[in-house]
Design a protein around this motif. Structure first.
Motif, PDB file in Angstrom:
ATOM      1  N   GLY A 126       0.788  -1.226   0.000  1.00 25.55           N
ATOM      2  CA  GLY A 126       0.000   0.000   0.000  1.00 25.55           C
ATOM      3  C   GLY A 126       0.820   1.275   0.000  1.00 25.55           C
ATOM      4  N   ARG A 127       2.105   1.153   0.235  1.00 31.15           N
ATOM      5  CA  ARG A 127       2.963   2.336   0.327  1.00 31.15           C
ATOM      6  C   ARG A 127       3.792   2.591  -0.925  1.00 31.15           C
ATOM      7  NH1 ARG A 127       6.447   2.511   5.544  1.00 31.15           N
ATOM      8  NH2 ARG A 127       6.751   4.599   4.758  1.00 31.15           N
ATOM      9  N   VAL A 128       3.515   1.905  -1.984  1.00 30.73           N
ATOM     10  CA  VAL A 128       4.324   2.033  -3.196  1.00 30.73           C
ATOM     11  C   VAL A 128       4.364   3.475  -3.682  1.00 30.73           C
ATOM     12  CG1 VAL A 128       4.507   1.338  -5.618  1.00 30.73           C
ATOM     13  CG2 VAL A 128       3.985  -0.360  -3.869  1.00 30.73           C
ATOM     14  N   ALA A 129       3.219   4.143  -3.697  1.00 30.97           N
ATOM     15  CA  ALA A 129       3.187   5.537  -4.171  1.00 30.97           C
ATOM     16  C   ALA A 129       3.989   6.452  -3.248  1.00 30.97           C
ATOM     17  CB  ALA A 129       1.747   6.020  -4.273  1.00 30.97           C
ATOM     18  N   ASP A 130       3.896   6.217  -1.940  1.00 31.33           N
ATOM     19  CA  ASP A 130       4.664   7.033  -0.990  1.00 31.33           C
ATOM     20  C   ASP A 130       6.166   6.845  -1.186  1.00 31.33           C
ATOM     21  OD1 ASP A 130       2.236   7.783   0.096  1.00 31.33           O
ATOM     22  OD2 ASP A 130       2.327   6.257   1.685  1.00 31.33           O
ATOM     23  N   LEU A 131       6.560   5.601  -1.373  1.00 33.95           N
ATOM     24  CA  LEU A 131       7.982   5.320  -1.549  1.00 33.95           C
ATOM     25  C   LEU A 131       8.487   5.880  -2.876  1.00 33.95           C
ATOM     26  CD1 LEU A 131       8.044   1.678  -0.175  1.00 33.95           C
ATOM     27  CD2 LEU A 131       8.676   3.784   1.005  1.00 33.95           C
ATOM     28  N   ARG A 132       7.642   5.843  -3.885  1.00 35.68           N
ATOM     29  CA  ARG A 132       8.015   6.426  -5.173  1.00 35.68           C
ATOM     30  C   ARG A 132       8.213   7.935  -5.030  1.00 35.68           C
ATOM     31  NH1 ARG A 132       3.857   4.804  -8.922  1.00 35.68           N
ATOM     32  NH2 ARG A 132       4.727   2.750  -8.574  1.00 35.68           N
ATOM     33  N   LEU A 133       7.370   8.570  -4.232  1.00 35.10           N
ATOM     34  CA  LEU A 133       7.496  10.006  -3.996  1.00 35.10           C
ATOM     35  C   LEU A 133       8.801  10.323  -3.265  1.00 35.10           C
ATOM     36  CD1 LEU A 133       6.176  12.796  -4.199  1.00 35.10           C
ATOM     37  CD2 LEU A 133       5.121  12.338  -1.983  1.00 35.10           C
ATOM     38  N   ILE A 134       9.168   9.481  -2.312  1.00 33.66           N
ATOM     39  CA  ILE A 134      10.443   9.669  -1.599  1.00 33.66           C
ATOM     40  C   ILE A 134      11.605   9.549  -2.577  1.00 33.66           C
ATOM     41  CG2 ILE A 134      11.964   8.693   0.168  1.00 33.66           C
ATOM     42  CD1 ILE A 134       9.414   7.937   1.719  1.00 33.66           C
ATOM     43  N   ARG A 135      11.494   8.590  -3.499  1.00 33.60           N
ATOM     44  CA  ARG A 135      12.545   8.438  -4.507  1.00 33.60           C
ATOM     45  C   ARG A 135      12.616   9.670  -5.409  1.00 33.60           C
ATOM     46  NH1 ARG A 135      16.491   5.999  -5.936  1.00 33.60           N
ATOM     47  NH2 ARG A 135      15.813   5.075  -7.866  1.00 33.60           N
ATOM     48  N   LEU A 136      11.441  10.202  -5.800  1.00 32.51           N
ATOM     49  CA  LEU A 136      11.422  11.388  -6.657  1.00 32.51           C
ATOM     50  C   LEU A 136      11.967  12.609  -5.937  1.00 32.51           C
ATOM     51  CD1 LEU A 136       7.982  10.939  -8.453  1.00 32.51           C
ATOM     52  CD2 LEU A 136      10.269  10.745  -9.466  1.00 32.51           C
ATOM     53  N   ALA A 137      11.887  12.609  -4.617  1.00 33.69           N
ATOM     54  CA  ALA A 137      12.421  13.721  -3.838  1.00 33.69           C
ATOM     55  C   ALA A 137      13.945  13.672  -3.736  1.00 33.69           C
ATOM     56  CB  ALA A 137      11.807  13.727  -2.446  1.00 33.69           C
ATOM     57  N   GLY A 138      14.539  12.568  -4.214  1.00 30.61           N
ATOM     58  CA  GLY A 138      15.994  12.506  -4.243  1.00 30.61           C
ATOM     59  C   GLY A 138      16.624  11.412  -3.412  1.00 30.61           C
ATOM     60  N   ALA A 139      15.831  10.592  -2.759  1.00 28.25           N
ATOM     61  CA  ALA A 139      16.393   9.511  -1.955  1.00 28.25           C
ATOM     62  C   ALA A 139      16.840   8.368  -2.861  1.00 28.25           C
ATOM     63  CB  ALA A 139      15.370   9.003  -0.947  1.00 28.25           C
ATOM     64  N   THR A 140      17.914   7.715  -2.457  1.00 34.47           N
ATOM     65  CA  THR A 140      18.379   6.552  -3.207  1.00 34.47           C
ATOM     66  C   THR A 140      17.584   5.322  -2.776  1.00 34.47           C
ATOM     67  OG1 THR A 140      20.047   5.976  -1.550  1.00 34.47           O
ATOM     68  CG2 THR A 140      20.710   7.515  -3.289  1.00 34.47           C
ATOM     69  N   ARG A 141      17.692   4.253  -3.542  1.00 32.02           N
ATOM     70  CA  ARG A 141      17.032   3.000  -3.153  1.00 32.02           C
ATOM     71  C   ARG A 141      17.492   2.553  -1.783  1.00 32.02           C
ATOM     72  NH1 ARG A 141      17.674  -0.536  -8.492  1.00 32.02           N
ATOM     73  NH2 ARG A 141      16.091   0.507  -9.737  1.00 32.02           N
ATOM     74  N   SER A 163       9.192  -3.520  -5.138  1.00 29.76           N
ATOM     75  CA  SER A 163       8.354  -2.465  -5.721  1.00 29.76           C
ATOM     76  C   SER A 163       9.209  -1.333  -6.282  1.00 29.76           C
ATOM     77  CB  SER A 163       7.361  -1.930  -4.693  1.00 29.76           C
ATOM     78  OG  SER A 163       8.026  -1.228  -3.670  1.00 29.76           O
ATOM     79  N   LEU A 164      10.335  -1.045  -5.650  1.00 28.64           N
ATOM     80  CA  LEU A 164      11.220  -0.006  -6.181  1.00 28.64           C
ATOM     81  C   LEU A 164      11.842  -0.434  -7.505  1.00 28.64           C
ATOM     82  CD1 LEU A 164      13.016   1.267  -2.954  1.00 28.64           C
ATOM     83  CD2 LEU A 164      11.294   2.455  -4.306  1.00 28.64           C
ATOM     84  N   ARG A 165      12.176  -1.709  -7.610  1.00 26.31           N
ATOM     85  CA  ARG A 165      12.734  -2.206  -8.874  1.00 26.31           C
ATOM     86  C   ARG A 165      11.692  -2.162  -9.978  1.00 26.31           C
ATOM     87  NH1 ARG A 165      16.216  -7.351  -6.766  1.00 26.31           N
ATOM     88  NH2 ARG A 165      17.990  -6.149  -6.023  1.00 26.31           N
ATOM     89  N   GLN A 166      10.453  -2.562  -9.653  1.00 20.19           N
ATOM     90  CA  GLN A 166       9.389  -2.538 -10.662  1.00 20.19           C
ATOM     91  C   GLN A 166       9.074  -1.108 -11.071  1.00 20.19           C
ATOM     92  OE1 GLN A 166       6.192  -4.653  -8.834  1.00 20.19           O
ATOM     93  NE2 GLN A 166       6.985  -6.660  -9.427  1.00 20.19           N
ATOM     94  N   ALA A 167       9.068  -0.198 -10.099  1.00 16.76           N
ATOM     95  CA  ALA A 167       8.762   1.202 -10.410  1.00 16.76           C
ATOM     96  C   ALA A 167       9.830   1.808 -11.310  1.00 16.76           C
ATOM     97  CB  ALA A 167       8.631   2.007  -9.121  1.00 16.76           C
ATOM     98  N   SER A 168      11.109   1.474 -11.043  1.00 13.08           N
ATOM     99  CA  SER A 168      12.168   2.034 -11.878  1.00 13.08           C
ATOM    100  C   SER A 168      12.150   1.403 -13.269  1.00 13.08           C
ATOM    101  CB  SER A 168      13.528   1.861 -11.210  1.00 13.08           C
ATOM    102  OG  SER A 168      13.870   0.495 -11.122  1.00 13.08           O
ATOM    103  N   ALA A 169      11.758   0.128 -13.352  1.00 15.96           N
ATOM    104  CA  ALA A 169      11.666  -0.511 -14.670  1.00 15.96           C
ATOM    105  C   ALA A 169      10.537   0.116 -15.472  1.00 15.96           C
ATOM    106  CB  ALA A 169      11.445  -2.011 -14.510  1.00 15.96           C
ATOM    107  N   ARG A 170       9.408   0.399 -14.830  1.00 19.16           N
ATOM    108  CA  ARG A 170       8.286   1.031 -15.523  1.00 19.16           C
ATOM    109  C   ARG A 170       8.628   2.454 -15.953  1.00 19.16           C
ATOM    110  NH1 ARG A 170       4.161   0.483 -11.330  1.00 19.16           N
ATOM    111  NH2 ARG A 170       4.988  -1.446 -10.582  1.00 19.16           N
ATOM    112  N   SER A 171       9.339   3.183 -15.086  1.00 20.31           N
ATOM    113  CA  SER A 171       9.662   4.565 -15.434  1.00 20.31           C
ATOM    114  C   SER A 171      10.680   4.623 -16.573  1.00 20.31           C
ATOM    115  CB  SER A 171      10.168   5.328 -14.209  1.00 20.31           C
ATOM    116  OG  SER A 171      11.390   4.785 -13.764  1.00 20.31           O
ATOM    117  N   SER A 172      11.603   3.665 -16.637  1.00 17.82           N
ATOM    118  CA  SER A 172      12.571   3.689 -17.728  1.00 17.82           C
ATOM    119  C   SER A 172      11.905   3.296 -19.040  1.00 17.82           C
ATOM    120  CB  SER A 172      13.750   2.766 -17.426  1.00 17.82           C
ATOM    121  OG  SER A 172      13.325   1.426 -17.351  1.00 17.82           O
ATOM    122  N   VAL A 173      10.917   2.378 -18.992  1.00 19.75           N
ATOM    123  CA  VAL A 173      10.199   2.009 -20.207  1.00 19.75           C
ATOM    124  C   VAL A 173       9.351   3.189 -20.676  1.00 19.75           C
ATOM    125  CG1 VAL A 173       8.358   0.535 -21.120  1.00 19.75           C
ATOM    126  CG2 VAL A 173      10.181  -0.447 -19.730  1.00 19.75           C
TER     127      VAL A 173
END
Length: 116
Positions: free
Chosen positions: A11-26, A102-112
């Motif tokens: 349930g936190r995938v969107a929150d974690l994606r936002l943290i990544r977009l804010a500049g946090a590393t995996r 989920s972070l790996r899947q999100a980065s794979a989707r964003s690169s595609v």
């Protein structure tokens, strides 16, 4: 506990994606999720231990009153510590592994998505 953490991580995938977009590393996101889980387990162990200790003191007082003999309170600390350590391990695994996935899947989707 593990099932709840697995569902919470999903349930936190969107929150974690936002943290990544804010500049946090995996690594920072995984560390954050792991630290949160560990903190929850430790707070839960302390609160649960305090409630159990009060209950055990009440039982000891009742037994002492009924038997007229002092009853010792014996706590198997090695067992308690082992259970807390097992809960800590399960919590860390149940939160960090789905988050990493989920972070790996999100980065794979964003690169595609960026290539098309």
């Amino acid at each position: 506990m593990t099932n709840t953490l697995l569902m919470a991580a999903a349930g936190r995938v969107a929150d974690l994606r936002l943290i990544r977009l804010a500049g946090a590393t995996r690594r920072q996101v995984i560390w954050l999720v792991t630290a949160e889980s560990a903190l929850v387990v430790l707070i839960g162990a302390l609160l649960g231990g305090a409630v159990a200790f009060v209950g055990l003191l009440s039982v000891r007082a009742g037994l002492t009153e009924q038997t007229g003999v002092p009853v010792d309170l014996v706590v198997p600390w090695s067992v308690v510590g082992g259970m807390v350590a097992l809960c800590l391990l399960l919590a860390v695994l149940a939160s960090a592994l789905p988050t990493l996935r989920s972070l790996r899947q999100a980065s794979a989707r964003s690169s595609v998505g960026s290539m098309g």
